[in-house]
Design a protein around this motif. Structure first.
Motif, PDB file in Angstrom:
ATOM      1  N   PRO A  99      62.974 -10.747  18.218  1.00 16.44           N
ATOM      2  CA  PRO A  99      63.175 -12.192  18.116  1.00 16.44           C
ATOM      3  C   PRO A  99      63.342 -12.647  16.668  1.00 16.44           C
ATOM      4  O   PRO A  99      62.803 -12.049  15.741  1.00 16.44           O
ATOM      5  CB  PRO A  99      61.879 -12.790  18.696  1.00 16.44           C
ATOM      6  CG  PRO A  99      61.093 -11.644  19.247  1.00 16.44           C
ATOM      7  CD  PRO A  99      61.571 -10.428  18.530  1.00 16.44           C
ATOM      8  N   PHE A 108      51.912 -17.724  14.879  1.00 18.41           N
ATOM      9  CA  PHE A 108      52.612 -16.802  13.974  1.00 18.41           C
ATOM     10  C   PHE A 108      52.677 -17.324  12.533  1.00 18.41           C
ATOM     11  O   PHE A 108      52.206 -16.674  11.594  1.00 18.41           O
ATOM     12  CB  PHE A 108      54.031 -16.495  14.498  1.00 18.41           C
ATOM     13  CG  PHE A 108      54.797 -15.585  13.576  1.00 18.41           C
ATOM     14  CD1 PHE A 108      54.615 -14.211  13.634  1.00 18.41           C
ATOM     15  CD2 PHE A 108      55.672 -16.092  12.622  1.00 18.41           C
ATOM     16  CE1 PHE A 108      55.298 -13.362  12.752  1.00 18.41           C
ATOM     17  CE2 PHE A 108      56.355 -15.258  11.740  1.00 18.41           C
ATOM     18  CZ  PHE A 108      56.161 -13.892  11.820  1.00 18.41           C
ATOM     19  N   GLU A 164      69.551 -20.999  14.805  1.00 18.66           N
ATOM     20  CA  GLU A 164      69.399 -19.958  13.772  1.00 18.66           C
ATOM     21  C   GLU A 164      70.525 -18.944  13.958  1.00 18.66           C
ATOM     22  O   GLU A 164      70.354 -17.880  14.547  1.00 18.66           O
ATOM     23  CB  GLU A 164      68.029 -19.254  13.893  1.00 18.66           C
ATOM     24  CG  GLU A 164      67.758 -18.270  12.763  1.00 18.66           C
ATOM     25  CD  GLU A 164      66.566 -17.330  13.025  1.00 18.66           C
ATOM     26  OE1 GLU A 164      66.176 -17.141  14.189  1.00 18.66           O
ATOM     27  OE2 GLU A 164      66.053 -16.782  12.041  1.00 18.66           O
ATOM     28  N   LYS A 221      69.488 -15.515   9.632  1.00 12.94           N
ATOM     29  CA  LYS A 221      68.311 -15.890   8.830  1.00 12.94           C
ATOM     30  C   LYS A 221      68.716 -16.879   7.723  1.00 12.94           C
ATOM     31  O   LYS A 221      67.963 -17.792   7.391  1.00 12.94           O
ATOM     32  CB  LYS A 221      67.709 -14.619   8.214  1.00 12.94           C
ATOM     33  CG  LYS A 221      66.449 -14.843   7.407  1.00 12.94           C
ATOM     34  CD  LYS A 221      65.254 -15.128   8.289  1.00 12.94           C
ATOM     35  CE  LYS A 221      64.032 -15.483   7.455  1.00 12.94           C
ATOM     36  NZ  LYS A 221      62.971 -16.065   8.266  1.00 12.94           N
TER      37      LYS A 221
HETATM   38  C1  8X3 Z   1      59.653 -13.519  12.906  1.00 10.46           C
HETATM   39  C2  8X3 Z   1      61.039 -13.664  12.400  1.00 10.46           C
HETATM   40  O1  8X3 Z   1      62.466 -14.595  10.524  1.00 10.46           O
HETATM   41  O2  8X3 Z   1      60.151 -15.273  10.532  1.00 10.46           O
HETATM   42  O3  8X3 Z   1      59.393 -12.271  13.457  1.00 10.46           O
HETATM   43  O4  8X3 Z   1      60.745 -13.044   9.895  1.00 10.46           O
HETATM   44  S1  8X3 Z   1      61.079 -14.163  10.767  1.00 10.46           S
END
Ligand code: 8X3
Length: 251
Positions: A178, A186, A240, A243
């Motif tokens: 993901p 997270f 998104e 990135k």
């Molecule tokens: C999380 C994705 O883009 O924050 O697993 O690293 S990120």
């Protein structure tokens, strides 16, 4: 009559793990929900079909005790290694080695410990599935991501080696990677409880990906006919595109 499927989900106390346990249980699976925090698991276990199991996946003794207990209760056919996480956004130049060690421990050694303990059961079953929840951070590096990137690249690598090693045993090995997923823990953990910094990660994203979205993807992958192996699923919110390209509105 179709046989009831049984999964074990790690990191099941919150976020994607909890959503996956709930989702599979709703579809009639038996689900061992594994995490360290007993109180969170108790809440989850109010759902029919979910069996709470307190266990630290990085502790080989706890993991082998869990495997023994589960084997005695009939075993599992599906192992979902979801537990993991990130700490910090430090650059390589000044990253905290203890943070790097923790990330390697939970994202690589935890899954390996679980896989080693449960492989015999999955082989004996004849149609085993292992699904590792990696991250897009395991596919593309970014500034401030190095410690997490290194750990998730590691988990990605072990997943792909495992698929080659276990095909003869009819074990399918799936990687779900993901991108940004808005969960309660997270980013809060990554930023050491700084909720403003955590919220900023998702600022202006109209429809972020939620834990339930990823749970749906996981459930689809593990309920396909066994001969269908989705090697790798990359899942991101539409906003998104990459990135480096995130559509944020109103900020
Ligand atoms: C999380 C994705 O883009 O924050 O697993 O690293 S990120």
């Amino acid at each position: 009559m179709t046989q009831t499927r049984t999964a074990l989900v790690t990191g099941a106390s919150s976020g994607i793990g909890a959503a996956t346990a709930r989702r599979l249980a709703t579809e009639g699976w038996r689900v061992y929900a594994v995490a360290r925090r007993a109180e969170k698991l108790e809440e989850l276990a109010e759902n029919e079909g979910i069996i709470p199991l307190v266990c630290d996946v990085t502790d080989p003794q706890q993991v082998s005790a869990a495997a023994e207990k589960i084997r005695a209760e009939g075993g599992i056919d599906t192992l979902i290694n979801n537990a993991g996480g990130a700490i910090g956004m430090d650059w390589v130049a000044d990253g905290d080695i203890d943070d790097w060690r923790w990330m390697y421990e939970v994202n690589v050694l935890g899954p390996v410990t679980m896989i080693q303990a449960f492989l015999p059961m999955l082989r004996d079953h004849g149609e085993g599935t292992i699904l590792n929840l990696t991250s897009t951070a395991g596919l593309v590096a970014y500034e401030g991501g190095a410690g997490y990137n290194a750990a998730k690249f590691g988990e990605h690598g072990l997943t792909w080696a495992l698929r080659l090693e276990e095909a003869e045993n009819n074990i399918r090995v799936v990687e779900v990677a993901p991108g940004m997923v808005k969960t309660e823990e997270f980013s809060a953990k990554r930023f050491g409880g700084d909720t403003a910094a955590a919220e900023k990660v998702y600022a202006g994203i109209e429809k972020p990906l939620l834990a339930e979205d990823v749970a749906e993807v996981i459930a689809s992958a593990v309920t396909l006919p066994h001969h269908v192996n989705l090697d790798q699923i990359i899942v991101r919110p539409v906003a998104e595109a990459a990135k480096h390209k995130v559509i944020r509105k109103g900020i």
